[in-house]
Scaffold this motif. Sequence first.
Motif, PDB file in Angstrom:
ATOM      1  N   SER A  70      -2.241 -14.002 -40.812  1.00  0.00           N
ATOM      2  CA  SER A  70      -2.603 -13.839 -42.220  1.00  0.00           C
ATOM      3  C   SER A  70      -4.110 -13.781 -42.437  1.00  0.00           C
ATOM      4  CB  SER A  70      -2.028 -15.003 -43.045  1.00  0.00           C
ATOM      5  OG  SER A  70      -0.633 -15.050 -42.968  1.00  0.00           O
ATOM      6  N   VAL A  71      -4.885 -13.823 -41.357  1.00  0.00           N
ATOM      7  CA  VAL A  71      -6.341 -13.941 -41.466  1.00  0.00           C
ATOM      8  C   VAL A  71      -7.022 -12.615 -41.155  1.00  0.00           C
ATOM      9  CG1 VAL A  71      -8.395 -15.087 -40.545  1.00  0.00           C
ATOM     10  CG2 VAL A  71      -6.296 -16.397 -40.927  1.00  0.00           C
ATOM     11  N   VAL A  72      -7.930 -12.233 -42.043  1.00  0.00           N
ATOM     12  CA  VAL A  72      -8.707 -10.996 -41.940  1.00  0.00           C
ATOM     13  C   VAL A  72     -10.122 -11.339 -41.475  1.00  0.00           C
ATOM     14  CG1 VAL A  72      -9.513  -8.956 -43.180  1.00  0.00           C
ATOM     15  CG2 VAL A  72      -7.389 -10.084 -43.891  1.00  0.00           C
ATOM     16  N   LEU A  73     -10.675 -10.521 -40.593  1.00  0.00           N
ATOM     17  CA  LEU A  73     -12.055 -10.700 -40.131  1.00  0.00           C
ATOM     18  C   LEU A  73     -13.021  -9.927 -41.017  1.00  0.00           C
ATOM     19  CD1 LEU A  73     -11.817 -10.175 -36.261  1.00  0.00           C
ATOM     20  CD2 LEU A  73     -11.628 -12.313 -37.533  1.00  0.00           C
ATOM     21  N   GLY A  74     -14.176 -10.527 -41.261  1.00  0.00           N
ATOM     22  CA  GLY A  74     -15.241  -9.838 -41.979  1.00  0.00           C
ATOM     23  C   GLY A  74     -16.578 -10.386 -41.544  1.00  0.00           C
ATOM     24  N   SER A  75     -17.626  -9.907 -42.188  1.00  0.00           N
ATOM     25  CA  SER A  75     -18.971 -10.384 -41.860  1.00  0.00           C
ATOM     26  C   SER A  75     -19.592 -11.185 -42.994  1.00  0.00           C
ATOM     27  CB  SER A  75     -19.884  -9.197 -41.520  1.00  0.00           C
ATOM     28  OG  SER A  75     -19.949  -8.285 -42.602  1.00  0.00           O
ATOM     29  N   ALA A  76     -19.047 -11.056 -44.219  1.00  0.00           N
ATOM     30  CA  ALA A  76     -19.591 -11.784 -45.369  1.00  0.00           C
ATOM     31  C   ALA A  76     -18.499 -11.954 -46.413  1.00  0.00           C
ATOM     32  CB  ALA A  76     -20.781 -11.037 -45.966  1.00  0.00           C
ATOM     33  N   VAL A  77     -18.607 -12.998 -47.204  1.00  0.00           N
ATOM     34  CA  VAL A  77     -17.625 -13.278 -48.246  1.00  0.00           C
ATOM     35  C   VAL A  77     -17.518 -12.125 -49.229  1.00  0.00           C
ATOM     36  CG1 VAL A  77     -17.225 -14.728 -50.282  1.00  0.00           C
ATOM     37  CG2 VAL A  77     -17.704 -15.785 -48.066  1.00  0.00           C
ATOM     38  N   SER A  78     -18.653 -11.596 -49.658  1.00  0.00           N
ATOM     39  CA  SER A  78     -18.628 -10.540 -50.672  1.00  0.00           C
ATOM     40  C   SER A  78     -17.900  -9.297 -50.173  1.00  0.00           C
ATOM     41  CB  SER A  78     -20.054 -10.180 -51.100  1.00  0.00           C
ATOM     42  OG  SER A  78     -20.823  -9.778 -49.980  1.00  0.00           O
ATOM     43  N   GLY A  79     -18.078  -8.949 -48.906  1.00  0.00           N
ATOM     44  CA  GLY A  79     -17.390  -7.790 -48.366  1.00  0.00           C
ATOM     45  C   GLY A  79     -15.887  -7.978 -48.336  1.00  0.00           C
ATOM     46  N   LEU A  80     -15.444  -9.170 -47.954  1.00  0.00           N
ATOM     47  CA  LEU A  80     -14.014  -9.438 -47.913  1.00  0.00           C
ATOM     48  C   LEU A  80     -13.417  -9.453 -49.322  1.00  0.00           C
ATOM     49  CD1 LEU A  80     -14.053 -12.157 -45.129  1.00  0.00           C
ATOM     50  CD2 LEU A  80     -12.901  -9.943 -44.999  1.00  0.00           C
ATOM     51  N   LEU A  81     -14.110 -10.053 -50.274  1.00  0.00           N
ATOM     52  CA  LEU A  81     -13.612 -10.056 -51.643  1.00  0.00           C
ATOM     53  C   LEU A  81     -13.711  -8.677 -52.283  1.00  0.00           C
ATOM     54  CD1 LEU A  81     -14.781 -13.497 -53.071  1.00  0.00           C
ATOM     55  CD2 LEU A  81     -12.589 -12.843 -52.063  1.00  0.00           C
ATOM     56  N   GLY A  82     -14.631  -7.858 -51.795  1.00  0.00           N
ATOM     57  CA  GLY A  82     -14.695  -6.478 -52.269  1.00  0.00           C
ATOM     58  C   GLY A  82     -13.422  -5.718 -51.952  1.00  0.00           C
ATOM     59  N   LEU A  83     -12.826  -6.003 -50.798  1.00  0.00           N
ATOM     60  CA  LEU A  83     -11.547  -5.404 -50.436  1.00  0.00           C
ATOM     61  C   LEU A  83     -10.476  -5.792 -51.445  1.00  0.00           C
ATOM     62  CD1 LEU A  83      -9.568  -4.035 -48.381  1.00  0.00           C
ATOM     63  CD2 LEU A  83      -9.429  -6.268 -47.253  1.00  0.00           C
ATOM     64  N   VAL A  84     -10.464  -7.066 -51.844  1.00  0.00           N
ATOM     65  CA  VAL A  84      -9.499  -7.539 -52.835  1.00  0.00           C
ATOM     66  C   VAL A  84      -9.752  -6.876 -54.180  1.00  0.00           C
ATOM     67  CG1 VAL A  84      -8.623  -9.564 -54.061  1.00  0.00           C
ATOM     68  CG2 VAL A  84      -9.229  -9.744 -51.632  1.00  0.00           C
ATOM     69  N   ALA A  85     -10.998  -6.904 -54.624  1.00  0.00           N
ATOM     70  CA  ALA A  85     -11.336  -6.367 -55.945  1.00  0.00           C
ATOM     71  C   ALA A  85     -11.002  -4.883 -56.057  1.00  0.00           C
ATOM     72  CB  ALA A  85     -12.817  -6.598 -56.236  1.00  0.00           C
ATOM     73  N   ALA A  86     -11.253  -4.129 -54.980  1.00  0.00           N
ATOM     74  CA  ALA A  86     -11.012  -2.689 -55.012  1.00  0.00           C
ATOM     75  C   ALA A  86      -9.533  -2.346 -55.024  1.00  0.00           C
ATOM     76  CB  ALA A  86     -11.681  -2.032 -53.806  1.00  0.00           C
ATOM     77  N   SER A  87      -8.685  -3.304 -54.674  1.00  0.00           N
ATOM     78  CA  SER A  87      -7.247  -3.044 -54.598  1.00  0.00           C
ATOM     79  C   SER A  87      -6.500  -3.469 -55.859  1.00  0.00           C
ATOM     80  CB  SER A  87      -6.655  -3.784 -53.385  1.00  0.00           C
ATOM     81  OG  SER A  87      -7.258  -3.361 -52.172  1.00  0.00           O
ATOM     82  N   LEU A  88      -7.207  -4.038 -56.836  1.00  0.00           N
ATOM     83  CA  LEU A  88      -6.577  -4.504 -58.063  1.00  0.00           C
ATOM     84  C   LEU A  88      -6.588  -3.410 -59.126  1.00  0.00           C
ATOM     85  CD1 LEU A  88      -8.139  -8.087 -58.283  1.00  0.00           C
ATOM     86  CD2 LEU A  88      -5.838  -7.474 -57.470  1.00  0.00           C
ATOM     87  N   PRO A  89      -5.632  -3.440 -60.050  1.00  0.00           N
ATOM     88  CA  PRO A  89      -5.608  -2.437 -61.127  1.00  0.00           C
ATOM     89  C   PRO A  89      -6.858  -2.522 -62.004  1.00  0.00           C
ATOM     90  CG  PRO A  89      -3.533  -3.656 -61.029  1.00  0.00           C
ATOM     91  CD  PRO A  89      -4.492  -4.374 -60.133  1.00  0.00           C
ATOM     92  N   ALA A  90      -7.259  -1.389 -62.553  1.00  0.00           N
ATOM     93  CA  ALA A  90      -8.415  -1.358 -63.452  1.00  0.00           C
ATOM     94  C   ALA A  90      -8.188  -2.308 -64.623  1.00  0.00           C
ATOM     95  CB  ALA A  90      -8.643   0.060 -63.957  1.00  0.00           C
TER      96      ALA A  90
END
Length: 336
Positions: A70-90
């Motif tokens: 269930s764990v995703v790798l990233g380099s920074a918190v903002s980049g990982l949350l950007g993935l979440v934010a970009a996948s949500l409805p407008a």
Amino acid sequence: MRSAFGTTFDVDGIYLNTPSIGVPPRPVVDAVSEAVGAWGRAESSPPQFDEAVDTARASFARFVGVSPSSVVLGSAVSGLLGLVAASLPAGTRVLTAEREFTSVTFPFAGAGHEVIEVPLEDLPERTVSADVVAVSVVASADGALVDLEALRSEVGPDTLVVLDATQSLGWLPADLSWADVVVAGGYKWLLSPRGASWMAVSDRLAERLVPHQSGWYAGGWHAIYGLPLRLHPDARRFDLSPAWLAHVGAATALPWLESLDAAAVHDHGVGLANRLRAGLDLPPAESAIVALRHEGAADRLAAAGIRAALRGGAARLGFHLHNTDADVDAVLEALA
């Protein structure tokens, strides 16, 4: 050199700035130094870092209470949350705390979502109006703790909960497994090099995420050339290619932190913080972070050679494994 919790730290002077950058124990430094040396001697190859990446991922998963799948790798918190934010409805309504760290809020605001700030203590009861709640478990600015039990009991079944545990993992034992997202950077209380970050995602959120930033690592060694798209079946399909040397350090730091008595680690840091609060006639708290708004505090600490940070107009101090009663005494003397 300081000895604490069965290891040594190459700390010279008084360092109370773990909320900015954690100081690794000597074995972590040695592991990274050895890897850098091998790189410089042309003895490195990409596959040899897979074990370190897997070790750190599994350790992070245990800290959160989830499966490594269930764990995703990233380099920074903002980049990982950007993935979440970009996948949500407008127009998604995102509830957050006032003065929240902007690596939590900017990804949602930048994606065009409605981000609503409320006082931290009011956040649980306001969740009924939100599609997403995004908040730090421990606030970066002053160390305030979100009421996790209240948040869990008040949040609706359809509301996604996003927790940033960057300022809590490593010293604050807590059940975070119920959240839809638990994200953290490793370079603070987890005592790892900057460049290693992780995000645990719930199954219901993973179904909604779009792997728009995934590269070859999200598919594995068999997927480095050509189409069609072929990604891992679990959360690894959202992975960014890891910063290898950072994960070498994390693979040493996180399992060692896991091996410690979590209650003892918590009591050590919070105990020192409360000893400082008592010496300054401040009420006790359950945080290892202390924000001091005494006039000239930051300048007095700096003049005494005490390393801290200035955040939001306050001198911010953090007490972790290498800190001692003598460090508290030095702060009290500097501020007397």
